[in-house]
Design a protein around this motif. Sequence first.
Motif, PDB file in Angstrom:
ATOM      1  N   GLU A 239      -0.175   5.056   0.851  1.00 36.25           N
ATOM      2  CA  GLU A 239      -0.468   5.968   1.908  1.00 36.25           C
ATOM      3  C   GLU A 239      -0.465   5.326   3.415  1.00 36.25           C
ATOM      4  O   GLU A 239      -1.314   4.484   3.397  1.00 36.25           O
ATOM      5  CB  GLU A 239      -1.818   6.591   1.768  1.00 36.25           C
ATOM      6  CG  GLU A 239      -1.882   7.610   1.039  1.00 36.25           C
ATOM      7  CD  GLU A 239      -3.379   8.092   1.018  1.00 36.25           C
ATOM      8  OE1 GLU A 239      -3.768   8.716   1.913  1.00 36.25           O
ATOM      9  OE2 GLU A 239      -3.771   8.091  -0.286  1.00 36.25           O
ATOM     10  N   GLY A 240       0.266   5.721   4.338  1.00 38.88           N
ATOM     11  CA  GLY A 240       0.471   5.215   5.679  1.00 38.88           C
ATOM     12  C   GLY A 240       1.275   4.009   5.655  1.00 38.88           C
ATOM     13  O   GLY A 240       1.469   3.470   6.495  1.00 38.88           O
ATOM     14  N   THR A 241       1.819   3.581   4.621  1.00 38.60           N
ATOM     15  CA  THR A 241       2.652   2.513   4.347  1.00 38.60           C
ATOM     16  C   THR A 241       4.006   2.676   3.740  1.00 38.60           C
ATOM     17  O   THR A 241       5.030   2.692   4.756  1.00 38.60           O
ATOM     18  CB  THR A 241       2.224   1.272   3.781  1.00 38.60           C
ATOM     19  OG1 THR A 241       0.668   0.869   3.992  1.00 38.60           O
ATOM     20  CG2 THR A 241       3.029   0.130   3.393  1.00 38.60           C
TER      21      THR A 241
ATOM     22  N   ASP B 134       0.954  -1.116  -0.135  1.00 36.86           N
ATOM     23  CA  ASP B 134       0.130   0.197  -0.064  1.00 36.86           C
ATOM     24  C   ASP B 134       1.027   1.222   0.225  1.00 36.86           C
ATOM     25  O   ASP B 134       2.127   1.187   0.356  1.00 36.86           O
ATOM     26  CB  ASP B 134      -0.929   0.014   1.387  1.00 36.86           C
ATOM     27  CG  ASP B 134      -1.560   1.183   1.633  1.00 36.86           C
ATOM     28  OD1 ASP B 134      -2.387   1.743   0.820  1.00 36.86           O
ATOM     29  OD2 ASP B 134      -1.256   1.918   2.665  1.00 36.86           O
TER      30      ASP B 134
ATOM     31  N   THR C 260       0.051  -3.019   4.644  1.00 35.41           N
ATOM     32  CA  THR C 260      -0.973  -2.076   4.641  1.00 35.41           C
ATOM     33  C   THR C 260      -1.374  -1.552   5.972  1.00 35.41           C
ATOM     34  O   THR C 260      -0.837  -2.014   7.131  1.00 35.41           O
ATOM     35  CB  THR C 260      -2.271  -2.278   4.015  1.00 35.41           C
ATOM     36  OG1 THR C 260      -3.068  -1.280   4.023  1.00 35.41           O
ATOM     37  CG2 THR C 260      -3.002  -3.436   5.005  1.00 35.41           C
ATOM     38  N   ASP C 261      -1.711  -0.298   6.137  1.00 35.40           N
ATOM     39  CA  ASP C 261      -2.019   0.459   7.406  1.00 35.40           C
ATOM     40  C   ASP C 261      -3.597   0.143   7.904  1.00 35.40           C
ATOM     41  O   ASP C 261      -4.034   0.342   9.145  1.00 35.40           O
ATOM     42  CB  ASP C 261      -1.816   1.805   7.417  1.00 35.40           C
ATOM     43  CG  ASP C 261      -2.459   2.521   6.476  1.00 35.40           C
ATOM     44  OD1 ASP C 261      -2.569   2.196   5.044  1.00 35.40           O
ATOM     45  OD2 ASP C 261      -3.057   3.730   6.830  1.00 35.40           O
ATOM     46  N   VAL C 262      -4.453  -0.123   6.755  1.00 30.44           N
ATOM     47  CA  VAL C 262      -5.835  -0.306   7.030  1.00 30.44           C
ATOM     48  C   VAL C 262      -6.229  -1.650   7.342  1.00 30.44           C
ATOM     49  O   VAL C 262      -5.911  -2.471   6.438  1.00 30.44           O
ATOM     50  CB  VAL C 262      -6.384   0.481   5.885  1.00 30.44           C
ATOM     51  CG1 VAL C 262      -7.917   0.318   5.800  1.00 30.44           C
ATOM     52  CG2 VAL C 262      -6.191   2.068   5.666  1.00 30.44           C
TER      53      VAL C 262
HETATM   54 MG    MG Z   1      -2.851   3.267   3.410  1.00 30.81          MG
END
Ligand code: MG
Length: 262
Positions: free
Chosen positions: A18-20, A16, A212-214
């Motif tokens: 964003e956030g990763t 991923d 991933t962050d989600v």
């Molecule tokens: Mg993300």
Amino acid sequence: MATVSIPACTSALLLDIEGTTTPITFVKDILFPYIKEHLEDYLSTHWEEDECKQDVHLLKKQVIEEDMKQNRACPVHTVDQTVHTDEEKAIREVIENVLWQMAADRKSTALKQFQGHMWRAAYASGRIKGEVYQDVVPSIRTWRARGLKVYIYSSGSVEAQKLLFGYSVEGDLLELFDGHFDTSIGAKVDAKSYERITERIGCQPEEITFLTDVTREAKAAEEAGINVVVVVRPGNMELTDEERAHYNLITSFSQLQLTGHA
Ligand SMILES: [Mg+2]
């Protein structure tokens, strides 16, 4: 530092963005404000170019065909460069439409395409550079050296992904990736998307590790039989105790341990 082992059968990492690989704030604090701040300047500069004309045409078409049909309370304009004589007014209308769509968090193709073209110009001129966490590039190089393939799966379009990594703070990183997936293959919270990605990569689901962050994405990937590691970065959404207990967590890619890889 705690490490997380990935299965020995792993042949591909799916990342991923964003956030990763990238701060979650990059899109929110850099990319979107850039559009708002440079809209007028961009439209004035590129107004006569075919690509910009097509973008404007598509934005207009969408207003007429979708928004009006659904009775959305949107600014309705008759933006048509072929009959418009007042360029300034026409540009103002496009600006209003784009700002309205962005405020309403619309994900229309017309908006995405237009934003993509603005970002491309910004990256190409060096006004925007794609952010990646410091541990990302060295880790990917290590994985690749051990024969693993590396893919991206992000809700940002493949074109946007390539801009971010092609014009990153660490230079052109596109050679680090074997392929890119976006939501044209399906939503990131839908297990079917991960089945399709597995098919496209051409391996078994258990051979893929998704970062991933989600957790909703992690859950969908798990349902498809993919191995999952949840990435904890500053500013990411807080995990529940249950999620913390369930998922393997890392705060840096360097914590991933490749067992059984040469
Ligand atoms: Mg993300």
